[in-house]
Scaffold this active site. Structure first.
Site, PDB file in Angstrom:
ATOM      1  N   LYS A 153       0.741  -1.626   0.427  1.00  0.00           N
ATOM      2  CA  LYS A 153       0.063   0.054  -0.271  1.00  0.00           C
ATOM      3  C   LYS A 153       0.763   1.620   0.005  1.00  0.00           C
ATOM      4  O   LYS A 153       1.817   0.738   0.610  1.00  0.00           O
ATOM      5  CB  LYS A 153      -0.617   0.128   1.011  1.00  0.00           C
ATOM      6  CG  LYS A 153      -1.716   0.664   1.292  1.00  0.00           C
ATOM      7  CD  LYS A 153      -2.976   0.007   0.629  1.00  0.00           C
ATOM      8  CE  LYS A 153      -4.684   0.980   0.525  1.00  0.00           C
ATOM      9  NZ  LYS A 153      -5.437   0.049   0.090  1.00  0.00           N
TER      10      LYS A 153
HETATM   11  P1  NAD Z   1     -13.544   7.368  -1.885  1.00  0.00           P
HETATM   12  O1  NAD Z   1     -12.249   8.615  -1.774  1.00  0.00           O
HETATM   13  O2  NAD Z   1     -13.987   7.107  -3.117  1.00  0.00           O
HETATM   14  O3  NAD Z   1     -13.933   7.991  -1.283  1.00  0.00           O
HETATM   15  C1  NAD Z   1     -14.259   7.803   0.452  1.00  0.00           C
HETATM   16  C2  NAD Z   1     -15.012   8.243   0.680  1.00  0.00           C
HETATM   17  O4  NAD Z   1     -14.970   8.486   2.413  1.00  0.00           O
HETATM   18  C3  NAD Z   1     -15.900   9.774   0.433  1.00  0.00           C
HETATM   19  O5  NAD Z   1     -17.303   9.635   0.387  1.00  0.00           O
HETATM   20  C4  NAD Z   1     -15.482  10.167   1.429  1.00  0.00           C
HETATM   21  O6  NAD Z   1     -16.345  11.611   1.564  1.00  0.00           O
HETATM   22  C5  NAD Z   1     -15.598   9.394   2.893  1.00  0.00           C
HETATM   23  N1  NAD Z   1     -15.084  10.161   3.702  1.00  0.00           N
HETATM   24  C6  NAD Z   1     -13.958   9.745   4.394  1.00  0.00           C
HETATM   25  N2  NAD Z   1     -13.940  11.344   5.488  1.00  0.00           N
HETATM   26  C7  NAD Z   1     -14.586  10.269   6.356  1.00  0.00           C
HETATM   27  C8  NAD Z   1     -15.020  10.885   7.382  1.00  0.00           C
HETATM   28  N3  NAD Z   1     -14.222  10.923   8.574  1.00  0.00           N
HETATM   29  N4  NAD Z   1     -16.461   9.816   7.381  1.00  0.00           N
HETATM   30  C9  NAD Z   1     -17.562   9.454   6.844  1.00  0.00           C
HETATM   31  N5  NAD Z   1     -17.069   9.567   5.281  1.00  0.00           N
HETATM   32  C10 NAD Z   1     -15.943  10.078   4.848  1.00  0.00           C
HETATM   33  O7  NAD Z   1     -12.018   5.783  -1.306  1.00  0.00           O
HETATM   34  P2  NAD Z   1     -12.838   5.046  -2.075  1.00  0.00           P
HETATM   35  O8  NAD Z   1     -11.892   4.401  -3.063  1.00  0.00           O
HETATM   36  O9  NAD Z   1     -14.626   4.585  -2.527  1.00  0.00           O
HETATM   37  O10 NAD Z   1     -12.661   3.860  -1.024  1.00  0.00           O
HETATM   38  C11 NAD Z   1     -13.744   4.121   0.364  1.00  0.00           C
HETATM   39  C12 NAD Z   1     -12.720   2.745   1.613  1.00  0.00           C
HETATM   40  O11 NAD Z   1     -13.612   1.812   0.420  1.00  0.00           O
HETATM   41  C13 NAD Z   1     -11.582   3.259   2.154  1.00  0.00           C
HETATM   42  O12 NAD Z   1     -11.051   2.452   3.070  1.00  0.00           O
HETATM   43  C14 NAD Z   1     -10.571   2.122   1.026  1.00  0.00           C
HETATM   44  O13 NAD Z   1      -9.387   1.868   1.624  1.00  0.00           O
HETATM   45  C15 NAD Z   1     -11.062   0.768   0.892  1.00  0.00           C
HETATM   46  N6  NAD Z   1     -11.569  -0.012  -0.828  1.00  0.00           N
HETATM   47  C16 NAD Z   1     -11.130   0.669  -1.990  1.00  0.00           C
HETATM   48  C17 NAD Z   1     -11.451  -0.373  -2.718  1.00  0.00           C
HETATM   49  C18 NAD Z   1     -11.038   0.785  -4.601  1.00  0.00           C
HETATM   50  O14 NAD Z   1     -11.137  -0.460  -5.312  1.00  0.00           O
HETATM   51  N7  NAD Z   1     -11.477   2.368  -4.160  1.00  0.00           N
HETATM   52  C19 NAD Z   1     -10.624  -1.282  -2.812  1.00  0.00           C
HETATM   53  C20 NAD Z   1     -10.815  -2.507  -1.697  1.00  0.00           C
HETATM   54  C21 NAD Z   1     -11.463  -1.312  -0.383  1.00  0.00           C
END
Ligand code: NAD
Length: 467
Positions: A153
């Site tokens: 990561k």
């Molecule tokens: P993203 O940046 O697209 O979205 C993140 C979201 O979280 C946004 O809506 C933001 O406003 C919200 N957020 C941020 N801080 C916050 C808070 N304090 N309280 C409430 N909401 C909050 O990110 P993503 O890619 O959707 O990733 C989200 C989660 O999923 C992360 O934990 C990431 O590690 C995990 N994840 C993502 C992927 C992927 O393919 N993108 C894969 C596996 C896991």
């Protein structure tokens, strides 16, 4: 499936592969969760709590599983450490003409099963401890999904909204350049994570390919996954994590004999994972009734149309003032009665303090590390089912694997093929975890760890330890 309960190095260094690394000590060791909103009528101001570091949470989960399965003591020592921790400091010229220094991380936890693989996160919470934890989770995920990847990561401790698009491009390209051959298509392959997307992947891809021989460029396009489709991305990669979350919820509903038609759900985080999971679950007849993102929370018990909300978020930057729902603060959001809660934002959200507020049957962890070990204990004691992150959100890395395969074979799969293969992979991973949870009479997170650690243990036992 029968209807059964869900029982339950230091500052930077040169890794042992001799690749470059520049030292930047930045261990804060504490990643705080978002404090409860003070706008709630029943919320109390509280003194800051020193929380365990995220990596300590990973190790607590790891130790529990390793003890239960009697993981070989030597292999346990290996898996408890990251392989390489790279941090790079680099300058970028801002639009004012001033130079700003940035610190970027790439932490490679383990590559016994294949090239290091994992996302890049741009967020103020990013530090060595958080990246270490996220890297370890990637190792377990690839092992559970039985795809040939290790875990890594990386990220930058920035708030991207502080920068213009042109600055973000320069920051990204300079970060990729500073990482140099610490990344590579057969060595370590980044992907999108919080606040990064296909555009950022395209800039990294272009920067990497620009630094190698023109003869090599076209067979190295899989240096990143989650890139735009025209640049070699896979159809279905943008929705893959949310799609995987929904496939695992479907499995849960089947084995719990719950109908998703009319089931209610709430989502924290309405970015890539949260919005896709919401749209896909709604297509199965479930009703989205509350959403919280970084700007605040909204609720509408009659149902929220996720496509309409997404359009609103694109134009207004967040859900907070969405006119077709009432404002709710953090505590009210978490207390919302629903069948399913999908945390899809940051880590450490479900804690000993917040877990008692939840009023749901299932927590489907779209986010990485949303639940602390203490929060987990409360969920178990309250009989709330959990599909753990290292199973629930593997859809992204599974389709990243498909993307790399398509790039190497110079193929282009249609969406139906990607979806069919993803469903098959994630469903078999779900069944492996289900079987271990049943056999060992343990909770699902521990069972998922046992599935991952057993596979890694086999590999190390076959190969032995060099020399
Ligand atoms: P993203 O940046 O697209 O979205 C993140 C979201 O979280 C946004 O809506 C933001 O406003 C919200 N957020 C941020 N801080 C916050 C808070 N304090 N309280 C409430 N909401 C909050 O990110 P993503 O890619 O959707 O990733 C989200 C989660 O999923 C992360 O934990 C990431 O590690 C995990 N994840 C993502 C992927 C992927 O393919 N993108 C894969 C596996 C896991």
């Amino acid at each position: 499936m029968a209807s059964k309960p869900l029982t339950g190095a230091p500052s930077s260094m040169v890794g042992d592969n001799g690749r470059k690394a520049i030292s930047t000590p930045n261990d804060r060791g504490v990643v705080g969760s978002r404090p409860p909103s003070m706008e709630s009528s029943n919320s109390q101001p509280s003194a800051p709590v020193k929380r365990k570091s995220v990596y300590e949470n990973v190790m607590a989960q790891f130790d529990k599983a390793a003890d239960l399965m009697h993981l070989d003591a030597n292999i346990r020592k290996i898996l408890a450490k990251t392989e390489n921790e790279i941090s790079v400091n680099f300058p970028v010229k801002m639009h004012t003409g001033q130079v700003e220094m940035f610190t970027g991380y790439r932490i490679q936890h383990n590559d016994a099963l294949g090239p290091f693989k994992g996302g890049l996160r741009y967020h103020p919470s990013v530090d060595r401890d958080e990246v270490r934890a996220l890297a370890a989770w990637m190792t377990w995920k690839a092992a559970i999904a039985e795809i040939p990847f290790g875990g890594a990561k990386g990220g930058l401790q920035i708030d991207p909204s502080d920068y213009s698009a042109a600055e973000l491009e320069r920051i990204t390209r300079r970060f990729a350049y500073a990482l140099g051959d610490n990344i590579g298509p057969e060595y370590d392959i980044p992907a999108p994570d919080v606040n990064t997307n296909s555009q950022i992947m395209a800039w990294i891809q272009d920067t990497y390919l620009s630094t190698i021989s023109p003869h090599e460029r076209h067979r190295n396009i899989h240096v990143v996954t989650g890139k735009p489709v025209v640049s070699g991305g896979s159809l279905g990669r943008d929705k893959a994590t949310g799609q995987g979350v929904v496939f695992t919820i479907e499995q849960w509903a089947e084995h719990r004999e719950v109908s998703l038609e009319g089931a209610t759900f709430i989502v924290q985080g309405f970015g890539n994972v949260g919005s896709w999971a919401s749209r896909l679950l709604t297509q199965l007849g479930a009703k989205l009734i509350a959403v919280e993102d970084a700007t605040g929370g909204i609720r509408n018990r009659d149902g929220i149309n996720p496509d309409d909300l997404l359009e609103y978020v694109h134009t207004h930057g967040g859900v907070r003032k969405y006119p077709k729902g009432e404002f709710v603060d953090h505590i009210m959001f978490l207390r919302t009665e629903a069948d399913v809660f999908i945390p899809a934002a940051l880590g450490n959200q479900i804690t000993a303090e917040t877990a008692p507020w939840l009023n749901v049957r299932l927590v489907a962890e779209g986010a990485n590390g949303p639940t602390t070990p203490e929060g987990d204990a409360v969920l178990q004691q309250r009989g709330i089912d959990v599909i753990p992150d290292i199973l629930c959100n593997t859809g992204g890395v599974i389709v990243s694997y498909f993307e790399g395969l398509q790039n190497k074979r110079k193929e282009f799969w249609d969406l139906e093929e990607v979806d069919r293969k993803l469903r098959k992979k994630i469903t078999s991973a779900y069944k492996r975890v289900y079987d271990v949870a049943t056999e060992k009479k343990t909770d699902w997170r521990t069972a998922a760890y046992i599935v991952a650690l057993s596979r890694l243990e086999m590999v190390y036992k076959d190969r032995g330890i060099f020399p």
